[in-house]
Design a protein around this motif. Structure first.
Motif, PDB file in Angstrom:
ATOM      1  N   THR B 110       0.821  -1.225   0.000  1.00 28.16           N
ATOM      2  CA  THR B 110       0.000   0.000   0.000  1.00 28.16           C
ATOM      3  C   THR B 110       0.850   1.269   0.000  1.00 28.16           C
ATOM      4  O   THR B 110       0.472   2.268   0.593  1.00 28.16           O
ATOM      5  CB  THR B 110      -0.982   0.069   1.195  1.00 28.16           C
ATOM      6  N   GLY B 112       2.138   2.838  -2.987  1.00 24.96           N
ATOM      7  CA  GLY B 112       1.567   3.705  -4.009  1.00 24.96           C
ATOM      8  C   GLY B 112       2.562   4.500  -4.834  1.00 24.96           C
ATOM      9  O   GLY B 112       2.157   5.358  -5.615  1.00 24.96           O
ATOM     10  N   THR B 218      -5.501   2.904   2.245  1.00 23.24           N
ATOM     11  CA  THR B 218      -4.481   3.959   2.309  1.00 23.24           C
ATOM     12  C   THR B 218      -3.331   3.637   1.357  1.00 23.24           C
ATOM     13  O   THR B 218      -2.160   3.853   1.671  1.00 23.24           O
ATOM     14  CB  THR B 218      -3.928   4.181   3.746  1.00 23.24           C
ATOM     15  N   GLY B 219      -3.710   3.132   0.195  1.00 21.33           N
ATOM     16  CA  GLY B 219      -2.709   2.750  -0.807  1.00 21.33           C
ATOM     17  C   GLY B 219      -2.330   3.911  -1.713  1.00 21.33           C
ATOM     18  O   GLY B 219      -1.165   4.211  -1.896  1.00 21.33           O
ATOM     19  N   GLY B 220      -3.325   4.543  -2.292  1.00 24.24           N
ATOM     20  CA  GLY B 220      -3.046   5.779  -3.014  1.00 24.24           C
ATOM     21  C   GLY B 220      -2.834   5.652  -4.508  1.00 24.24           C
ATOM     22  O   GLY B 220      -2.623   6.664  -5.162  1.00 24.24           O
ATOM     23  N   THR B 323      -0.926   7.960   5.378  1.00 27.79           N
ATOM     24  CA  THR B 323      -0.028   7.288   4.432  1.00 27.79           C
ATOM     25  C   THR B 323      -0.752   6.836   3.160  1.00 27.79           C
ATOM     26  O   THR B 323      -0.352   5.864   2.533  1.00 27.79           O
ATOM     27  CB  THR B 323       0.715   6.086   5.066  1.00 27.79           C
ATOM     28  N   THR B 324      -1.804   7.555   2.784  1.00 32.42           N
ATOM     29  CA  THR B 324      -2.480   7.221   1.530  1.00 32.42           C
ATOM     30  C   THR B 324      -1.650   7.701   0.338  1.00 32.42           C
ATOM     31  O   THR B 324      -1.353   6.934  -0.580  1.00 32.42           O
ATOM     32  CB  THR B 324      -3.885   7.861   1.470  1.00 32.42           C
ATOM     33  N   GLY B 325      -1.307   8.974   0.360  1.00 26.01           N
ATOM     34  CA  GLY B 325      -0.423   9.474  -0.686  1.00 26.01           C
ATOM     35  C   GLY B 325      -1.117  10.000  -1.925  1.00 26.01           C
ATOM     36  O   GLY B 325      -0.459  10.363  -2.895  1.00 26.01           O
ATOM     37  N   ASN B 444       5.474   3.757   3.487  1.00 25.60           N
ATOM     38  CA  ASN B 444       4.387   3.314   2.609  1.00 25.60           C
ATOM     39  C   ASN B 444       3.457   4.463   2.244  1.00 25.60           C
ATOM     40  O   ASN B 444       2.229   4.325   2.295  1.00 25.60           O
ATOM     41  CB  ASN B 444       3.592   2.167   3.259  1.00 25.60           C
ATOM     42  N   ILE B 445       4.038   5.589   1.887  1.00 25.05           N
ATOM     43  CA  ILE B 445       3.257   6.793   1.611  1.00 25.05           C
ATOM     44  C   ILE B 445       2.948   6.931   0.113  1.00 25.05           C
ATOM     45  O   ILE B 445       1.815   6.774  -0.301  1.00 25.05           O
ATOM     46  CB  ILE B 445       4.016   8.071   2.042  1.00 25.05           C
ATOM     47  N   GLY B 446       3.983   7.255  -0.683  1.00 22.75           N
ATOM     48  CA  GLY B 446       3.757   7.459  -2.114  1.00 22.75           C
ATOM     49  C   GLY B 446       4.492   8.668  -2.658  1.00 22.75           C
ATOM     50  O   GLY B 446       5.406   8.535  -3.447  1.00 22.75           O
TER      51      GLY B 446
END
Ligand SMILES: [K+]
Ligand SMILES: [K+]
Lengths: 491, 491
Positions: B110, B112, B218-220, B323-325, B444-446
């Protein structure tokens, strides 16, 4: 109870001011030797100090003190002598009081960030005072704390920092005053030795003594705007040897003085046997190699410039690791590519050995954190009930000591976030450069990723933030937070 | 003993592959619905998975496992399903296998970060698969670990992370499988709810389901190169409401799912009563305010643009904290001045709540470190023998749990230094920007402080480093180090 405590605090601060009064006579003598007719600017603060020192010592009686009071006295003590010590700069030079206070705190804390320019045009006694406060600050913080806490509950200073802890654990003689004498003896000896060598290599006596002061104290103030690069630029024929000599004495300043004591009494192996010394040498070799690798990925390898490149790299690594902050190359220059810049910032955080004049978190704490990390990894593979202590040099590190180290690291990171944020908010510096300033102030280093002129032009808010950060770094964080805790001031 | 352990590992990994085989049939159906004639690219990995799953399950027998084996299986499990899950991308698109593996790991963890461009021209089933793996990864890591360790010694998973610890402490029902069912029920419910709302606001069914997948997890990942900014640019009339809805569901994804369970069963107060929730809301309000302050120190305040500015700021704060991004504005743009950039980097480190789909160190650990720091400050003023436990929400945090949190933080910082260094060394990115990439991967943000095109063009070394970092962050550091520990592989 409350009055008793405040009386003790005032009395101890009075003693410190009394001492400062006498110390101020040294630049006074220098000004007389150089016929500068600046006697007034040293006499005024000297008289203030002696007067306040005398009345507080007569008026108030000392008492046993607690750990929090000891920390408080340390913090307030350095603030007060900085306030008075700034007076000569304020009277002699054309700077605001905040700027001169900044320079004085930067001196006493051995940070070496300067807001002064055109140094070489300044009166000699002023430059002398500027380097003397670094020399006094270098070993002074440790000494003052040892003496203050020695008055308190026995074993109290064990509790404080790894610094005093280690000093206590392995101090050569049981008497604390004798230990202090030995430390200052070694400090003075190294300073005189560097002075003689620099004089022999062609520096003036004045440049030799002031640079010896600011090398051994890992302070980093120079009499020249160009720092140590000056000697090459001004055409000193021995400039390479001068740079290597300064590398050597910066390293000596960054090593635990008890290691020096042992080496001087015949135990030469101590130089590389303890884990902190292993980290010290290991970090120097590793980081220097990595920076060289990064440099040569960006610049062609010219053989007859190889020595120069290695010298500049080694100089900067030792300068930042020992938190001296001298420069032969600007760390912001293209000479140091991206990885090099990251690594120098990392070194700012780490700092030198405990019991040295260095700032930073100190190597032994990095050792403890690293051992703790490995222990936690081991725990996963071991049976649930296995007891795995954290061992450093054969001694088990207690849980409470580990917690103190972590609190220190956390406080450090907290101040970096706050200080970096204030810098970013109230200046036009980019995010990264803003962080570098607070790393440098908190680690008592000196250089950062923007120009000295930029530093001089920053807002008062930022300057006050850095003053607090420089003190916080030198006092190892916790005492600064203690000042703002109401409980500390109660009975 | 050794064989027994390896058999267990293989058997568990086989089960996971078996499951993946069935999951791969979902994008296969999507490709059939959209008549893409891409069945082959899903069938091949599905058959491989099912085949390997069946033979390992028949050939090897499972056994009780230890903590270190559990961690090992988790780490290897996600690596293996990423290796197989990348196959559809590799077969359908014109990218190297490393790039497709990168995208798959970025999906399952997740994170992204994307190395794909021209997303809107890709086959629908590919975009569906890309968002589905984020949705599965979102709750999958936690579930898999819970199930794996449940097979082991009772109480084993208590030992692992604050995540499973907290789940265990307060799970609604004693049966672990029922707990897992409840978690997935809530997850599915929220996803369907967001899908319906987005559809209602004018998105296509396809965009609604894929964005619902990547919001709650919260993958993004978005189906558009412009991320969420697309909906404004493409002229969706409801784009403001769409952005607010996504803000809401990102926040839901970043909150502990057990809090959601309690709220859904009537205990609405849980949304703000626990300390982690207090930090969650407190950070959102504080950081949003600070960024707005910083923004308006650099840009004039235009009243009819105020809502827009607040919306973009709030969107980005929640997007990074959870931490979606997702982005409606590039975090590297001038819209976010220096302090804003620093704060967003700090949020990358912190992350969302435990028991959520967020990455990062997680708020509860920041709470614990903060409480520890305050405890250490208190200790200085209290009598030597006073016992001062670290208390969070009424529960005493044991020393061994604190040590685990510290090991996690230390490992995190270590990986940031190493990863930031590798990025700086093998690219032409400046120091700061190099650090931002590894912060983003590990948390794990993006997003990061360079362009997506730049990311796509970086060396294989950096991509592999980020793959390891993304896995390390999602697995909470320790299992990654466990893989490289020889002891783990022994009996
Ligand atoms: K310094
Ligand atoms: K993400």
């Amino acid at each position: 109870m409350k009055n008793k405590k405040i009386n003790t605090i005032i009395s101890l601060l009075g003693s410190l001011l009394f001492l400062l009064g006498f110390v101020l006579l040294i630049p006074l003598i220098v000004s007389l030797i150089y016929r500068e007719s600046l006697a007034r600017i040293y006499l005024i603060p000297a008289i203030i100090s002696l007067f306040l020192g005398v009345i507080t010592r007569f008026k108030f009686r000392e008492d046993e003190i607690s750990l929090s009071t000891g920390m408080l006295v340390c913090a307030l003590g350095w603030i007060i002598i900085s306030i008075v010590g700034a007076i000569p700069f304020y009277l002699a030079l054309d700077y605001t009081y905040i700027d001169t206070l900044f320079e004085t705190v930067s001196g006493f804390t051995t940070t070496g960030i300067t807001v002064f320019s055109n140094l070489s045009s300044m009166p000699k006694s002023i430059l002398f005072w500027r380097s003397l406060i670094q020399w006094l600050g270098g070993l002074g913080f440790l000494t003052f704390f040892l003496i203050v806490t020695f008055r308190g509950q026995s074993g109290l200073f064990q509790l404080f920092t790894a610094e005093s802890h280690k000093i206590n654990m392995s101090r050569p003689v049981p008497n604390i005053f004798k230990t202090v004498k030995i430390l200052w003896g070694i400090y003075l000896g190294f300073t005189v030795l560097e002075l003689i060598i620099l004089k022999f290599l062609g520096l003036s006596f004045f440049d030799s003594i002031t640079h010896a002061f600011t090398t051994l104290s890992t302070g980093g103030f120079s009499n020249y705007d160009q720092s140590i690069a000056y000697f090459q630029q001004a055409g000193y024929t021995n400039y390479k040897i001068i740079e290597y000599v300064i590398i050597l004495f910066m390293a000596l300043g960054g090593i635990n003085f008890l290691v020096h004591y042992k080496v001087l009494t015949g135990k030469v192996k101590e130089l590389w046997q303890g884990i902190e010394m292993k980290y010290f040498w290991g970090i120097i070799v590793t980081i220097t190699s990595l920076i060289l690798l990064d440099h040569y990925l960006h610049f062609p390898l010219i053989l007859n410039k190889l020595e120069e490149t290695i010298r500049h790299t080694l100089f900067q690594v030792i300068s930042v690791l020992t938190t001296t902050g001298y420069g032969t190359r600007d760390i912001n220059a293209a000479f140091f590519p991206a990885l090099a810049k990251q690594l120098l910032l990392l070194l700012m955080l780490i700092g030198g050995c405990v019991g040295s004049t260095s700032g930073g978190i100190k190597l032994i704490r990095v050792v403890i954190l690293n051992k703790l990390f490995k222990r936690e990894l081991k725990k996963i593979s071991y049976p649930k009930r296995a007891v795995l202590p954290v061992v450093v040099d054969g001694n088990i590190i207690s849980d409470s000591e580990i917690f103190r180290v972590i609190a220190l690291l956390f406080g450090w990171l907290l101040l970096i976030v706050i200080g970096g944020g204030i810098t970013a908010l109230t200046s036009d510096l980019p995010a990264w450069n803003s962080f570098s300033g607070i790393f440098s102030a908190l680690g008592n280093i000196g250089p950062f990723y923007f120009s000295v002129e930029k530093m001089q032009s920053l807002s008062i808010t930022i300057k006050i933030t850095y003053i607090i950060a420089m003190l916080a770094g030198r006092l190892e964080i916790l005492p600064i937070f203690i000042i703002f805790n109401r409980r500390t001031w109660r009975g």
